[in-house]
Design a protein around this motif. Sequence first.
Motif, PDB file in Angstrom:
ATOM      1  N   LYS A   1       0.881  -1.129   0.010  1.00  0.00           N
ATOM      2  CA  LYS A   1       0.060  -0.001  -0.113  1.00  0.00           C
ATOM      3  C   LYS A   1       0.925   1.261   0.090  1.00  0.00           C
ATOM      4  O   LYS A   1       0.630   2.277  -0.439  1.00  0.00           O
ATOM      5  CB  LYS A   1      -0.958   0.077   1.193  1.00  0.00           C
ATOM      6  N   TRP A   2       2.271   1.347   0.713  1.00  0.00           N
ATOM      7  CA  TRP A   2       3.037   2.418   0.745  1.00  0.00           C
ATOM      8  C   TRP A   2       3.670   2.787  -0.553  1.00  0.00           C
ATOM      9  O   TRP A   2       3.947   3.971  -0.812  1.00  0.00           O
ATOM     10  CB  TRP A   2       4.201   2.103   1.716  1.00  0.00           C
ATOM     11  N   ILE A   3       3.377   1.660  -1.617  1.00  0.00           N
ATOM     12  CA  ILE A   3       4.074   2.273  -2.981  1.00  0.00           C
ATOM     13  C   ILE A   3       3.334   3.656  -3.423  1.00  0.00           C
ATOM     14  O   ILE A   3       4.026   4.469  -4.377  1.00  0.00           O
ATOM     15  CB  ILE A   3       3.754   1.106  -4.142  1.00  0.00           C
ATOM     16  N   ALA A   4       2.167   3.804  -3.343  1.00  0.00           N
ATOM     17  CA  ALA A   4       1.423   4.676  -3.857  1.00  0.00           C
ATOM     18  C   ALA A   4       2.028   6.127  -3.617  1.00  0.00           C
ATOM     19  O   ALA A   4       1.659   7.252  -4.140  1.00  0.00           O
ATOM     20  CB  ALA A   4      -0.277   4.872  -3.581  1.00  0.00           C
ATOM     21  N   ILE A   5       2.473   6.149  -2.286  1.00  0.00           N
ATOM     22  CA  ILE A   5       2.979   7.517  -1.817  1.00  0.00           C
ATOM     23  C   ILE A   5       4.803   7.470  -2.047  1.00  0.00           C
ATOM     24  O   ILE A   5       4.912   8.502  -1.157  1.00  0.00           O
ATOM     25  CB  ILE A   5       2.654   7.809  -0.413  1.00  0.00           C
ATOM     26  N   MET A   6       5.084   6.512  -2.467  1.00  0.00           N
ATOM     27  CA  MET A   6       6.677   6.415  -2.673  1.00  0.00           C
ATOM     28  C   MET A   6       7.434   7.728  -3.659  1.00  0.00           C
ATOM     29  O   MET A   6       6.579   8.156  -4.379  1.00  0.00           O
ATOM     30  CB  MET A   6       7.037   5.102  -3.338  1.00  0.00           C
ATOM     31  N   LYS A   7       8.399   8.132  -2.977  1.00  0.00           N
ATOM     32  CA  LYS A   7       9.227   9.309  -3.596  1.00  0.00           C
ATOM     33  C   LYS A   7       9.866   8.619  -4.667  1.00  0.00           C
ATOM     34  O   LYS A   7      10.222   7.420  -4.693  1.00  0.00           O
ATOM     35  CB  LYS A   7       9.856  10.107  -2.473  1.00  0.00           C
ATOM     36  N   THR A   8      10.388   9.299  -5.728  1.00  0.00           N
ATOM     37  CA  THR A   8      11.065   8.727  -7.091  1.00  0.00           C
ATOM     38  C   THR A   8      12.638   8.880  -6.600  1.00  0.00           C
ATOM     39  O   THR A   8      13.105   9.564  -5.979  1.00  0.00           O
ATOM     40  CB  THR A   8      10.855   9.730  -8.291  1.00  0.00           C
ATOM     41  N   LEU A   9      13.155   7.664  -7.216  1.00  0.00           N
ATOM     42  CA  LEU A   9      14.391   7.583  -6.884  1.00  0.00           C
ATOM     43  C   LEU A   9      15.297   7.132  -7.850  1.00  0.00           C
ATOM     44  O   LEU A   9      15.014   6.133  -8.850  1.00  0.00           O
ATOM     45  CB  LEU A   9      14.572   6.311  -5.726  1.00  0.00           C
ATOM     46  N   SER A  10      16.471   7.877  -8.213  1.00  0.00           N
ATOM     47  CA  SER A  10      17.356   7.559  -9.443  1.00  0.00           C
ATOM     48  C   SER A  10      18.547   6.622  -8.833  1.00  0.00           C
ATOM     49  O   SER A  10      19.016   7.139  -7.657  1.00  0.00           O
ATOM     50  CB  SER A  10      18.152   8.492 -10.181  1.00  0.00           C
ATOM     51  N   VAL A  11      19.138   5.927  -9.338  1.00  0.00           N
ATOM     52  CA  VAL A  11      20.519   5.067  -9.090  1.00  0.00           C
ATOM     53  C   VAL A  11      21.538   5.240 -10.261  1.00  0.00           C
ATOM     54  O   VAL A  11      21.019   5.344 -11.353  1.00  0.00           O
ATOM     55  CB  VAL A  11      20.253   3.454  -8.979  1.00  0.00           C
ATOM     56  N   VAL A  12      22.539   5.900  -9.640  1.00  0.00           N
ATOM     57  CA  VAL A  12      23.407   6.560 -10.623  1.00  0.00           C
ATOM     58  C   VAL A  12      24.681   5.566 -10.585  1.00  0.00           C
ATOM     59  O   VAL A  12      25.087   5.586  -9.521  1.00  0.00           O
ATOM     60  CB  VAL A  12      23.963   7.881 -10.391  1.00  0.00           C
ATOM     61  N   LEU A  13      25.093   4.889 -11.771  1.00  0.00           N
ATOM     62  CA  LEU A  13      26.497   4.218 -11.662  1.00  0.00           C
ATOM     63  C   LEU A  13      27.500   4.708 -12.737  1.00  0.00           C
ATOM     64  O   LEU A  13      27.221   4.215 -13.942  1.00  0.00           O
ATOM     65  CB  LEU A  13      25.708   2.757 -12.218  1.00  0.00           C
ATOM     66  N   PRO A  14      28.472   5.367 -11.962  1.00  0.00           N
ATOM     67  CA  PRO A  14      29.688   5.733 -12.906  1.00  0.00           C
ATOM     68  C   PRO A  14      30.480   4.682 -12.943  1.00  0.00           C
ATOM     69  O   PRO A  14      30.978   3.874 -12.190  1.00  0.00           O
ATOM     70  CB  PRO A  14      30.373   7.025 -11.954  1.00  0.00           C
ATOM     71  N   THR A  15      30.889   4.406 -14.357  1.00  0.00           N
ATOM     72  CA  THR A  15      31.830   3.412 -14.465  1.00  0.00           C
ATOM     73  C   THR A  15      32.924   3.841 -15.186  1.00  0.00           C
ATOM     74  O   THR A  15      33.014   4.487 -15.943  1.00  0.00           O
ATOM     75  CB  THR A  15      31.386   2.222 -15.506  1.00  0.00           C
ATOM     76  N   ILE A  16      34.246   3.423 -14.778  1.00  0.00           N
ATOM     77  CA  ILE A  16      35.718   3.541 -15.361  1.00  0.00           C
ATOM     78  C   ILE A  16      36.239   2.435 -16.148  1.00  0.00           C
ATOM     79  O   ILE A  16      37.228   2.614 -16.627  1.00  0.00           O
ATOM     80  CB  ILE A  16      36.711   3.901 -14.161  1.00  0.00           C
ATOM     81  N   GLY A  17      35.270   1.716 -16.393  1.00  0.00           N
ATOM     82  CA  GLY A  17      35.645   0.395 -17.663  1.00  0.00           C
ATOM     83  C   GLY A  17      35.933  -0.944 -17.102  1.00  0.00           C
ATOM     84  O   GLY A  17      36.361  -1.665 -17.812  1.00  0.00           O
ATOM     85  N   ARG A  18      35.481  -1.100 -15.847  1.00  0.00           N
ATOM     86  CA  ARG A  18      35.732  -2.426 -15.311  1.00  0.00           C
ATOM     87  C   ARG A  18      34.386  -3.356 -15.847  1.00  0.00           C
ATOM     88  O   ARG A  18      33.662  -3.946 -14.876  1.00  0.00           O
ATOM     89  CB  ARG A  18      35.851  -2.569 -13.659  1.00  0.00           C
ATOM     90  N   ILE A  19      34.550  -3.838 -16.932  1.00  0.00           N
ATOM     91  CA  ILE A  19      33.463  -4.736 -17.595  1.00  0.00           C
ATOM     92  C   ILE A  19      33.303  -5.727 -16.848  1.00  0.00           C
ATOM     93  O   ILE A  19      31.837  -6.324 -16.738  1.00  0.00           O
ATOM     94  CB  ILE A  19      33.506  -4.897 -19.063  1.00  0.00           C
ATOM     95  N   ASP A  20      34.382  -6.622 -16.227  1.00  0.00           N
ATOM     96  CA  ASP A  20      34.067  -7.862 -15.499  1.00  0.00           C
ATOM     97  C   ASP A  20      33.016  -7.456 -14.357  1.00  0.00           C
ATOM     98  O   ASP A  20      32.247  -8.649 -14.217  1.00  0.00           O
ATOM     99  CB  ASP A  20      35.249  -8.430 -15.388  1.00  0.00           C
ATOM    100  N   TYR A  21      33.106  -6.525 -13.545  1.00  0.00           N
ATOM    101  CA  TYR A  21      32.432  -6.380 -12.420  1.00  0.00           C
ATOM    102  C   TYR A  21      30.954  -5.485 -12.975  1.00  0.00           C
ATOM    103  O   TYR A  21      29.875  -5.612 -12.452  1.00  0.00           O
ATOM    104  CB  TYR A  21      32.893  -5.317 -11.512  1.00  0.00           C
ATOM    105  N   LEU A  22      31.042  -4.905 -14.085  1.00  0.00           N
ATOM    106  CA  LEU A  22      30.168  -3.794 -14.460  1.00  0.00           C
ATOM    107  C   LEU A  22      28.639  -4.556 -14.706  1.00  0.00           C
ATOM    108  O   LEU A  22      27.689  -4.107 -14.067  1.00  0.00           O
ATOM    109  CB  LEU A  22      30.228  -2.906 -15.455  1.00  0.00           C
TER     110      LEU A  22
END
Length: 336
Positions: free
Chosen positions: A2-23
């Motif tokens: 029920k709490w989903i209706a009042i949820m605030k919006t959330l961005s996840v930001v993933l900066p990468t320097i090129g570690r494709i094995d982990y990315l």
Amino acid sequence: FKWIAIMKTLSVVLPTIGRIDYLDLAIESLLSQTVPFDEIILFDNSVEQNMREQSSYADNLLIKWTKSGGQLGPIDSWNTAVSKATCEYATIMGDDDLMMPHFCEEAKKKLNTHNLIVVPFLFLEQRTGIRRNSELFEDISSSDFRKQRMLVNFSLMIPGVLFNMNNFKKVGGFIPSGLPRNIYSDDNLWFRLSYYEKEIGVISSVCWYYRIHSGQIAYGINSISAVVNNIESYVNSLCESAKSAGIDVNNFFPDQMNRNDYVYFMIARRLYNPLLYNLKQKNVIGFFKELIKAITAIKGFKNKIRLLLYLFSGGSYLILNKIYSYSIFKRLRKIQ
């Protein structure tokens, strides 16, 4: 939910320097949430600027890929990546870290009551596997949050903190710490954001893994001379931001420390890891080499004595007793 209706919006930001094995593993963890993020931003800060082409998720419509235009330094990379977020709140995730499936669900619940939130984590070490971390698991006042963090009573990283985007812009985002590889720039930011809050929210369960490996930015930092030469300017910047927020600097430092006490606490804290490493290796010569480096870097005979007293008396216990119930001298005698 029920709490989903009042949820605030959330961005996840993933900066990468090129570690494709982990990315791709990191991306998979972002896409495997029980409640999805409102926005997933992949910020390519690699030298080649071709991470999308290398990723298995290049065509995933849930991901917004963007490029830095050429590899930026850590501060510019973090700030530029966060500037791409369009939601009310954001969190940063490392390209080598992993989110548990309930991360976003727990985060969104907590955002209903708090603007600045710490998310507990486990260490995932390259050599030793998973180990627990000294964590917060309950909400904490803004003042206690700063003081407990300054005493190293819990770990805090750039990933695993949720913040309000408007407040992030108000405080100017990440700023250089003046220390090797900008260590503690994240503490500086979280402290400045904490001035807007009476209480810091803390999620009550572990929600992600912080990976420790030889390719990460802060791995193996032990340049004690660089820390000694620049730590005062870092502490001064903490004091200035506290003053600008109306905080009494005389009451800013923990455990009745003053500014100078805290400077030496920070030096001892930074010196602790290489000292302990040499003791674990039973390398007494290496232990004293690290100690001599620090003493040489500090100017003034009185200040050199002060550091020694801080390391081997009450000051160091704030650090040493986190793991061991006896001092460096006791360990040294045991080895000899």
